[in-house]
Design a protein around this motif. Structure first.
Motif, PDB file in Angstrom:
ATOM      1  N   ALA A  21       0.803  -1.045   0.032  1.00  0.00           N
ATOM      2  CA  ALA A  21       0.022   0.002  -0.082  1.00  0.00           C
ATOM      3  C   ALA A  21       0.890   1.254   0.041  1.00  0.00           C
ATOM      4  CB  ALA A  21      -0.987   0.016   1.241  1.00  0.00           C
ATOM      5  N   GLY A  22       1.825   1.212   0.685  1.00  0.00           N
ATOM      6  CA  GLY A  22       2.860   2.268   0.648  1.00  0.00           C
ATOM      7  C   GLY A  22       3.593   2.523  -0.556  1.00  0.00           C
ATOM      8  N   ARG A  23       3.961   1.631  -1.381  1.00  0.00           N
ATOM      9  CA  ARG A  23       4.642   1.654  -2.440  1.00  0.00           C
ATOM     10  C   ARG A  23       3.685   2.361  -3.506  1.00  0.00           C
ATOM     11  NH1 ARG A  23       7.456  -4.314  -2.479  1.00  0.00           N
ATOM     12  NH2 ARG A  23       9.309  -3.555  -1.288  1.00  0.00           N
ATOM     13  N   GLU A  24       2.366   1.925  -3.399  1.00  0.00           N
ATOM     14  CA  GLU A  24       1.209   2.349  -4.341  1.00  0.00           C
ATOM     15  C   GLU A  24       1.011   3.974  -4.037  1.00  0.00           C
ATOM     16  OE1 GLU A  24      -0.472   1.127  -7.033  1.00  0.00           O
ATOM     17  OE2 GLU A  24       0.761  -0.750  -6.522  1.00  0.00           O
ATOM     18  N   LEU A  25       1.251   4.334  -2.553  1.00  0.00           N
ATOM     19  CA  LEU A  25       0.952   5.782  -2.207  1.00  0.00           C
ATOM     20  C   LEU A  25       2.108   6.611  -3.078  1.00  0.00           C
ATOM     21  CD1 LEU A  25      -0.986   7.631  -0.968  1.00  0.00           C
ATOM     22  CD2 LEU A  25       0.397   7.130   1.165  1.00  0.00           C
ATOM     23  N   ALA A  26       3.165   5.998  -2.715  1.00  0.00           N
ATOM     24  CA  ALA A  26       4.626   6.473  -3.257  1.00  0.00           C
ATOM     25  C   ALA A  26       4.447   6.769  -4.901  1.00  0.00           C
ATOM     26  CB  ALA A  26       5.865   5.543  -2.825  1.00  0.00           C
ATOM     27  N   ALA A  27       4.100   5.485  -5.478  1.00  0.00           N
ATOM     28  CA  ALA A  27       3.710   5.937  -6.802  1.00  0.00           C
ATOM     29  C   ALA A  27       2.668   7.122  -7.231  1.00  0.00           C
ATOM     30  CB  ALA A  27       3.561   4.535  -7.564  1.00  0.00           C
ATOM     31  N   MET A  28       1.711   6.997  -6.464  1.00  0.00           N
ATOM     32  CA  MET A  28       0.810   8.285  -6.636  1.00  0.00           C
ATOM     33  C   MET A  28       1.572   9.533  -6.567  1.00  0.00           C
ATOM     34  SD  MET A  28      -2.817   9.089  -4.837  1.00  0.00           S
ATOM     35  CE  MET A  28      -3.356   7.295  -5.267  1.00  0.00           C
ATOM     36  N   ALA A  29       2.445   9.780  -5.363  1.00  0.00           N
ATOM     37  CA  ALA A  29       2.994  10.928  -5.027  1.00  0.00           C
ATOM     38  C   ALA A  29       3.575  11.667  -6.209  1.00  0.00           C
ATOM     39  CB  ALA A  29       3.869  10.627  -3.808  1.00  0.00           C
ATOM     40  N   GLU A  41      -2.526  12.989   5.792  1.00  0.00           N
ATOM     41  CA  GLU A  41      -3.251  13.613   6.955  1.00  0.00           C
ATOM     42  C   GLU A  41      -4.434  12.574   7.568  1.00  0.00           C
ATOM     43  OE1 GLU A  41      -4.961  17.373   5.659  1.00  0.00           O
ATOM     44  OE2 GLU A  41      -3.058  18.431   5.773  1.00  0.00           O
ATOM     45  N   ARG A  42      -4.811  11.693   6.649  1.00  0.00           N
ATOM     46  CA  ARG A  42      -5.953  10.607   7.088  1.00  0.00           C
ATOM     47  C   ARG A  42      -5.507   9.521   7.536  1.00  0.00           C
ATOM     48  NH1 ARG A  42      -9.488  10.510   1.802  1.00  0.00           N
ATOM     49  NH2 ARG A  42     -10.495   9.023   3.044  1.00  0.00           N
ATOM     50  N   LEU A  43      -4.132   9.365   7.538  1.00  0.00           N
ATOM     51  CA  LEU A  43      -3.330   8.294   8.012  1.00  0.00           C
ATOM     52  C   LEU A  43      -2.899   8.369   9.591  1.00  0.00           C
ATOM     53  CD1 LEU A  43      -1.374   7.324   4.947  1.00  0.00           C
ATOM     54  CD2 LEU A  43      -3.686   6.273   5.449  1.00  0.00           C
ATOM     55  N   ALA A  44      -3.167   7.106  10.321  1.00  0.00           N
ATOM     56  CA  ALA A  44      -2.773   7.287  11.733  1.00  0.00           C
ATOM     57  C   ALA A  44      -1.592   6.762  12.003  1.00  0.00           C
ATOM     58  CB  ALA A  44      -3.965   6.421  12.246  1.00  0.00           C
ATOM     59  N   ASN A  48      -0.234   3.445  10.825  1.00  0.00           N
ATOM     60  CA  ASN A  48       0.190   3.613   9.088  1.00  0.00           C
ATOM     61  C   ASN A  48       1.470   4.281   8.825  1.00  0.00           C
ATOM     62  OD1 ASN A  48      -3.233   4.777   9.256  1.00  0.00           O
ATOM     63  ND2 ASN A  48      -2.635   2.748   8.116  1.00  0.00           N
ATOM     64  N   GLU A  49       2.309   3.939   9.550  1.00  0.00           N
ATOM     65  CA  GLU A  49       3.752   4.763   9.536  1.00  0.00           C
ATOM     66  C   GLU A  49       4.474   4.182   8.213  1.00  0.00           C
ATOM     67  OE1 GLU A  49       5.760   5.616  12.958  1.00  0.00           O
ATOM     68  OE2 GLU A  49       3.824   5.884  14.346  1.00  0.00           O
ATOM     69  N   THR A  50       4.347   2.856   7.900  1.00  0.00           N
ATOM     70  CA  THR A  50       5.284   2.360   6.807  1.00  0.00           C
ATOM     71  C   THR A  50       4.556   3.061   5.430  1.00  0.00           C
ATOM     72  OG1 THR A  50       5.584   0.416   7.804  1.00  0.00           O
ATOM     73  CG2 THR A  50       5.443   0.528   5.398  1.00  0.00           C
ATOM     74  N   PRO A  51       3.418   3.279   5.325  1.00  0.00           N
ATOM     75  CA  PRO A  51       3.030   4.030   3.995  1.00  0.00           C
ATOM     76  C   PRO A  51       3.317   5.498   3.829  1.00  0.00           C
ATOM     77  CG  PRO A  51       1.110   3.265   5.004  1.00  0.00           C
ATOM     78  CD  PRO A  51       2.342   2.647   5.679  1.00  0.00           C
ATOM     79  N   VAL A  52       3.148   6.136   5.077  1.00  0.00           N
ATOM     80  CA  VAL A  52       3.639   7.367   5.388  1.00  0.00           C
ATOM     81  C   VAL A  52       4.935   7.890   5.027  1.00  0.00           C
ATOM     82  CG1 VAL A  52       3.596   9.393   6.979  1.00  0.00           C
ATOM     83  CG2 VAL A  52       1.635   8.067   6.777  1.00  0.00           C
ATOM     84  N   GLY A  53       5.867   6.897   5.403  1.00  0.00           N
ATOM     85  CA  GLY A  53       7.358   7.026   5.406  1.00  0.00           C
ATOM     86  C   GLY A  53       7.691   6.922   3.930  1.00  0.00           C
ATOM     87  N   SER A  83       7.821   5.827  14.478  1.00  0.00           N
ATOM     88  CA  SER A  83       8.537   4.298  14.429  1.00  0.00           C
ATOM     89  C   SER A  83      10.151   4.541  13.636  1.00  0.00           C
ATOM     90  CB  SER A  83       7.781   3.524  13.449  1.00  0.00           C
ATOM     91  OG  SER A  83       7.655   4.075  12.085  1.00  0.00           O
ATOM     92  N   GLU A  84      10.726   3.289  13.831  1.00  0.00           N
ATOM     93  CA  GLU A  84      11.972   3.538  13.295  1.00  0.00           C
ATOM     94  C   GLU A  84      12.256   3.834  11.911  1.00  0.00           C
ATOM     95  OE1 GLU A  84      15.864   1.366  14.640  1.00  0.00           O
ATOM     96  OE2 GLU A  84      14.862   0.150  12.868  1.00  0.00           O
ATOM     97  N   GLN A  85      11.123   2.726  11.227  1.00  0.00           N
ATOM     98  CA  GLN A  85      10.865   3.138   9.661  1.00  0.00           C
ATOM     99  C   GLN A  85      10.560   4.367   9.281  1.00  0.00           C
ATOM    100  OE1 GLN A  85      11.519   0.306   7.355  1.00  0.00           O
ATOM    101  NE2 GLN A  85      11.495   2.185   6.394  1.00  0.00           N
ATOM    102  N   PHE A  86       9.607   5.155  10.056  1.00  0.00           N
ATOM    103  CA  PHE A  86       9.123   6.370   9.600  1.00  0.00           C
ATOM    104  C   PHE A  86      10.277   7.491   9.780  1.00  0.00           C
ATOM    105  CE2 PHE A  86       8.034  10.623  11.259  1.00  0.00           C
ATOM    106  CZ  PHE A  86       7.029  10.907  10.063  1.00  0.00           C
ATOM    107  N   ARG A  87      10.913   7.254  10.820  1.00  0.00           N
ATOM    108  CA  ARG A  87      12.020   8.395  10.938  1.00  0.00           C
ATOM    109  C   ARG A  87      13.122   7.952   9.787  1.00  0.00           C
ATOM    110  NH1 ARG A  87      12.629   9.195  17.718  1.00  0.00           N
ATOM    111  NH2 ARG A  87      10.762  10.075  17.800  1.00  0.00           N
TER     112      ARG A  87
END
Length: 298
Positions: A21-29, A41-44, A48-53, A83-87
């Motif tokens: 899901a994060g990769r799809e979001l990254a592709a959209m970005a 802003e809608r992710l928690a 949802n730290e992986t897709p946000v990162g 999370s470590e991944q987000f940071r």
């Protein structure tokens, strides 16, 4: 999808989880950055730290302004993403902009300092690396540095701070070396320092006394740094910045530390320091002694 789903959807066979899901979001970005900012802003936090990162790292590669990217990261931080991944992803994203104009704002640098400060300054508890996990292989000075595996965690934060502080219109070398002197006293993963060794060539921009103090503590607290290609090359660079006697003591530390390549590495360094454009007298003496000990060549 929560971060716990990782690479696998919880109910749909052959479909991905949070990572996909994060990769799809990254592709959209890459094509719709403003829309992705709104979705973030809608992710928690915590879920949802992986897709946000992943999305933030992709946004850094778009035309989104540095100010907008910094605000997105800062907002996530304030909301509780930690999370470590987000940071890791957030620091990598901002690292892409750290060397540009206008660079990173002070509040972002303060945020990074706060992240680093979460590692306690204490006696080291992290286990020592097994030498083959980080050592590389000879030749160390004339060969390629090879592939360096970059660890998750604070490596990316430290590297981004390096770029941000030294790329400033007025380079902030004193702040960077102070940051390193503080962090070396923290109970950090040793892979952070072995990976960062190849970036410490930039210590040439810092005060010699500060460099000496920092490296002395680094080699004592994290001797693994001396047991890798980056560390051997760091000693070669440092010999231009510190007193000759200090370099000699560090080479002695290397030769005696039990690493399987220690004698080879110290020999390469001794030879280099004996024949460089400004040779060190002690290195020339040691090299002569080594050659004499081999006896006559038939």
């Amino acid at each position: 999808l929560p971060d716990s789903t990782g690479f696998h959807h919880p109910t749909r066979f052959m479909e991905g989880g949070a990572v996909e899901a994060g990769r799809e979001l990254a592709a959209m970005a890459k094509t719709q950055p403003e829309r992705v900012l709104a979705l973030i802003e809608r992710l928690a936090p915590q879920h949802n730290e992986t897709p946000v990162g992943l999305a933030l790292e992709a946004l850094a590669q778009t035309d989104l302004s540095t100010a907008q990217l910094c605000e997105a990261v800062a907002t996530c931080h304030r909301r509780g993403f930690a999370s470590e991944q987000f940071r890791d992803d957030a620091a990598r994203a901002l690292g892409r902009r750290a060397g540009g104009n206008p660079g990173l704002p002070e509040d972002i640098l303060d945020m990074f300092r706060a992240w680093l400060a979460e590692v306690p300054q204490d006696v080291r508890t992290k286990p020592r690396l097994v030498p083959q996990d980080s050592s590389g292989s000879p030749p160390f000075l004339s060969g390629s540095s090879g592939f360096i595996s970059l660890p998750a965690g604070n490596y990316t934060v430290l590297d981004t701070m390096l770029v941000a502080l030294l790329s400033a219109k007025q380079p902030r070398a004193a702040e960077w070396i102070q940051l390193l002197k503080e962090h070396v006293e923290r109970d950090e993963q040793p892979t952070c320092w072995t990976a960062l060794a190849h970036r410490l060539e930039h210590l040439r921009n810092c005060d010699s006394k500060d460099v000496t103090a920092f490296l002395a503590r680094l080699f004592v607290r994290y001797p693994e740094v001396l047991e890798c290609t980056g560390g051997v090359q760091l000693l070669a660079w440092a010999a231009w910045w510190v007193e000759p006697s200090q370099t000699q003591s560090w080479l002695a530390l290397l030769a005696e530390n039990g690493w399987q390549h220690a004698l080879r590495a110290s020999g390469e360094l001794t030879a280099l320091l004996a024949v460089r454009s400004q040779p060190l007298p002690w290195a020339n003496e040691d090299l002569t002694a080594i050659v004499d000990s081999q006896g006559p060549i038939d």
